[in-house]
Write a protein that holds these residues in place. Sequence first.
Motif, mmCIF file in Angstrom:
data_model
loop_
_atom_site.group_PDB
_atom_site.id
_atom_site.type_symbol
_atom_site.label_atom_id
_atom_site.label_comp_id
_atom_site.label_asym_id
_atom_site.label_seq_id
_atom_site.Cartn_x
_atom_site.Cartn_y
_atom_site.Cartn_z
ATOM 1 N N GLY A 1 -1.949 1.633 -17.000
ATOM 2 C CA GLY A 1 -0.823 0.730 -17.659
ATOM 3 C C GLY A 1 -1.331 -0.090 -18.620
ATOM 4 N N LEU A 2 -2.439 -0.564 -18.424
ATOM 5 C CA LEU A 2 -2.913 -1.446 -19.581
ATOM 6 C C LEU A 2 -3.145 -0.912 -20.690
ATOM 7 C CD1 LEU A 2 -3.838 -4.439 -20.516
ATOM 8 C CD2 LEU A 2 -5.942 -3.939 -19.710
ATOM 9 N N GLY A 3 -3.890 0.361 -20.743
ATOM 10 C CA GLY A 3 -4.221 1.132 -21.848
ATOM 11 C C GLY A 3 -2.886 1.871 -22.619
ATOM 12 N N THR A 4 -1.761 2.285 -21.747
ATOM 13 C CA THR A 4 -0.621 2.387 -22.468
ATOM 14 C C THR A 4 0.086 1.350 -23.089
ATOM 15 O OG1 THR A 4 0.569 2.248 -20.496
ATOM 16 C CG2 THR A 4 -0.248 4.395 -21.231
ATOM 17 N N TYR A 5 -0.156 0.117 -22.570
ATOM 18 C CA TYR A 5 0.706 -1.054 -23.309
ATOM 19 C C TYR A 5 -0.148 -1.554 -24.595
ATOM 20 C CZ TYR A 5 2.002 -5.717 -23.997
ATOM 21 O OH TYR A 5 2.531 -6.840 -24.364
ATOM 22 N N LEU A 6 -1.533 -1.495 -24.422
ATOM 23 C CA LEU A 6 -2.226 -1.548 -25.691
ATOM 24 C C LEU A 6 -1.905 -0.451 -26.770
ATOM 25 C CD1 LEU A 6 -5.561 -2.813 -24.123
ATOM 26 C CD2 LEU A 6 -3.825 -4.149 -25.213
ATOM 27 N N ILE A 7 -2.014 0.702 -26.397
ATOM 28 C CA ILE A 7 -1.596 1.536 -27.479
ATOM 29 C C ILE A 7 -0.266 1.295 -28.256
ATOM 30 C CG2 ILE A 7 -0.986 4.204 -27.742
ATOM 31 C CD1 ILE A 7 -3.037 4.685 -25.884
ATOM 32 N N ARG A 8 0.989 0.901 -27.293
ATOM 33 C CA ARG A 8 2.234 0.653 -27.898
ATOM 34 C C ARG A 8 2.270 -0.602 -28.698
ATOM 35 N NH1 ARG A 8 4.228 2.690 -22.607
ATOM 36 N NH2 ARG A 8 4.534 4.915 -22.868
ATOM 37 N N TRP A 9 1.390 -1.380 -28.060
ATOM 38 C CA TRP A 9 1.440 -2.869 -28.768
ATOM 39 C C TRP A 9 0.462 -2.592 -30.152
ATOM 40 C CZ3 TRP A 9 -2.536 -6.010 -30.916
ATOM 41 C CH2 TRP A 9 -2.345 -6.871 -31.189
ATOM 42 N N SER A 10 -0.250 -1.842 -30.234
ATOM 43 C CA SER A 10 -0.911 -1.670 -31.639
ATOM 44 C C SER A 10 0.033 -1.331 -32.753
ATOM 45 C CB SER A 10 -2.122 -0.606 -31.547
ATOM 46 O OG SER A 10 -1.705 0.756 -31.222
ATOM 47 N N PHE A 11 1.055 -0.425 -32.435
ATOM 48 C CA PHE A 11 1.797 -0.047 -33.566
ATOM 49 C C PHE A 11 2.986 -1.298 -33.518
ATOM 50 C CE2 PHE A 11 -0.007 3.894 -32.456
ATOM 51 C CZ PHE A 11 0.053 4.537 -33.824
ATOM 52 N N LEU A 12 3.553 -1.584 -32.357
ATOM 53 C CA LEU A 12 4.723 -2.487 -32.421
ATOM 54 C C LEU A 12 4.322 -4.045 -32.697
ATOM 55 C CD1 LEU A 12 6.628 -1.081 -29.599
ATOM 56 C CD2 LEU A 12 7.021 -0.672 -31.855
ATOM 57 N N GLY A 13 3.548 -4.436 -32.017
ATOM 58 C CA GLY A 13 3.099 -5.744 -32.322
ATOM 59 C C GLY A 13 2.146 -6.086 -33.402
ATOM 60 N N ALA A 14 1.047 -5.172 -33.465
ATOM 61 C CA ALA A 14 0.076 -5.336 -34.493
ATOM 62 C C ALA A 14 0.695 -5.269 -35.986
ATOM 63 C CB ALA A 14 -1.042 -4.792 -34.344
ATOM 64 N N LEU A 15 1.428 -3.981 -36.086
ATOM 65 C CA LEU A 15 1.675 -3.438 -37.312
ATOM 66 C C LEU A 15 3.535 -3.638 -37.448
ATOM 67 C CD1 LEU A 15 -0.497 -0.190 -37.201
ATOM 68 C CD2 LEU A 15 -0.685 -2.142 -38.413
ATOM 69 N N GLY A 16 4.062 -4.294 -36.546
ATOM 70 C CA GLY A 16 5.407 -4.397 -36.623
ATOM 71 C C GLY A 16 5.906 -4.962 -37.717
ATOM 72 N N ARG A 17 5.381 -6.057 -38.435
ATOM 73 C CA ARG A 17 5.796 -6.563 -39.536
ATOM 74 C C ARG A 17 5.496 -6.299 -40.953
ATOM 75 N NH1 ARG A 17 8.289 -11.251 -37.200
ATOM 76 N NH2 ARG A 17 7.447 -11.734 -35.258
ATOM 77 N N ARG A 18 4.815 -5.322 -40.806
ATOM 78 C CA ARG A 18 4.156 -4.477 -42.102
ATOM 79 C C ARG A 18 4.934 -3.469 -42.380
ATOM 80 N NH1 ARG A 18 -1.933 -4.881 -40.103
ATOM 81 N NH2 ARG A 18 -2.269 -7.129 -40.664
ATOM 82 N N ALA A 19 5.220 -3.149 -43.630
ATOM 83 C CA ALA A 19 5.808 -1.968 -44.074
ATOM 84 C C ALA A 19 5.060 -0.671 -43.868
ATOM 85 C CB ALA A 19 6.287 -2.247 -45.462
ATOM 86 N N ILE A 20 5.436 0.513 -43.360
ATOM 87 C CA ILE A 20 5.014 1.631 -43.240
ATOM 88 C C ILE A 20 4.930 2.413 -44.665
ATOM 89 C CG2 ILE A 20 4.856 3.862 -42.035
ATOM 90 C CD1 ILE A 20 6.144 2.233 -39.529
ATOM 91 N N PRO A 21 3.681 3.006 -45.018
ATOM 92 C CA PRO A 21 3.871 3.822 -46.154
ATOM 93 C C PRO A 21 4.871 4.822 -46.104
ATOM 94 C CG PRO A 21 1.580 3.582 -45.551
ATOM 95 C CD PRO A 21 2.686 2.936 -44.255
ATOM 96 N N THR B 1 6.024 7.656 -43.286
ATOM 97 C CA THR B 1 7.593 7.572 -42.533
ATOM 98 C C THR B 1 7.858 8.949 -42.948
ATOM 99 O OG1 THR B 1 7.775 5.323 -43.598
ATOM 100 C CG2 THR B 1 9.867 6.777 -42.907
ATOM 101 N N ARG B 2 7.376 9.702 -43.821
ATOM 102 C CA ARG B 2 8.094 11.108 -43.946
ATOM 103 C C ARG B 2 7.266 12.114 -42.841
ATOM 104 N NH1 ARG B 2 7.071 10.323 -49.306
ATOM 105 N NH2 ARG B 2 5.123 11.236 -49.115
ATOM 106 N N ALA B 3 6.202 11.635 -42.513
ATOM 107 C CA ALA B 3 5.525 12.564 -41.728
ATOM 108 C C ALA B 3 6.293 12.133 -39.886
ATOM 109 C CB ALA B 3 3.904 12.225 -41.594
ATOM 110 N N LEU B 4 6.299 10.815 -39.820
ATOM 111 C CA LEU B 4 6.957 10.533 -38.684
ATOM 112 C C LEU B 4 8.170 11.204 -38.387
ATOM 113 C CD1 LEU B 4 5.553 6.677 -38.526
ATOM 114 C CD2 LEU B 4 4.851 8.882 -36.747
ATOM 115 N N ARG B 5 8.933 11.357 -39.143
ATOM 116 C CA ARG B 5 10.427 12.161 -39.025
ATOM 117 C C ARG B 5 10.152 13.513 -38.159
ATOM 118 N NH1 ARG B 5 12.734 12.014 -44.935
ATOM 119 N NH2 ARG B 5 12.425 9.710 -45.046
ATOM 120 N N TYR B 6 8.997 14.180 -38.202
ATOM 121 C CA TYR B 6 8.885 15.641 -37.772
ATOM 122 C C TYR B 6 8.334 15.061 -36.483
ATOM 123 C CZ TYR B 6 10.204 16.801 -42.505
ATOM 124 O OH TYR B 6 10.879 16.816 -43.641
#
Length: 108
Positions: free
Chosen positions: A15-35, A39-44
């Motif tokens: 549970g802690l591991g999955t929380y940290l994986i999700r936090w790394s995208f939402l918490g750490a990178l949430g305020r930064r713009a994704i290149p 964004t194009r790659a994540l659509r697929y």
Amino acid sequence: MSFDARIWVVILTVGLGTYLIRWSFLGALGRRAIPAWATRALRYTAVGVLPAILAPLTLWPAATGGQPDPARLVAAAVTVLVGLVTRNVLSAILSGMASLFAMLWLLG
């Protein structure tokens, strides 16, 4: 350490591991713009992941011991066809369910 305690340690660690994986995208990178290239790659992502999950369940279902089953193959074909024709996910799912139940009933 007892077996019950080990199970809880594993559950909490995962549970802690999955929380940290999700936090790394939402918490750490949430305020930064994704290149733009990311964004194009994540659509697929869904288009690439869903067939990989569903194909083995359709072609080698556990309910039949891993043998291809005509009822499930027909239901998958009906679901895809209805989805392509109507562009409606709910109608595709419902028609696939109905065709699966009908084929299981017809084939016994």
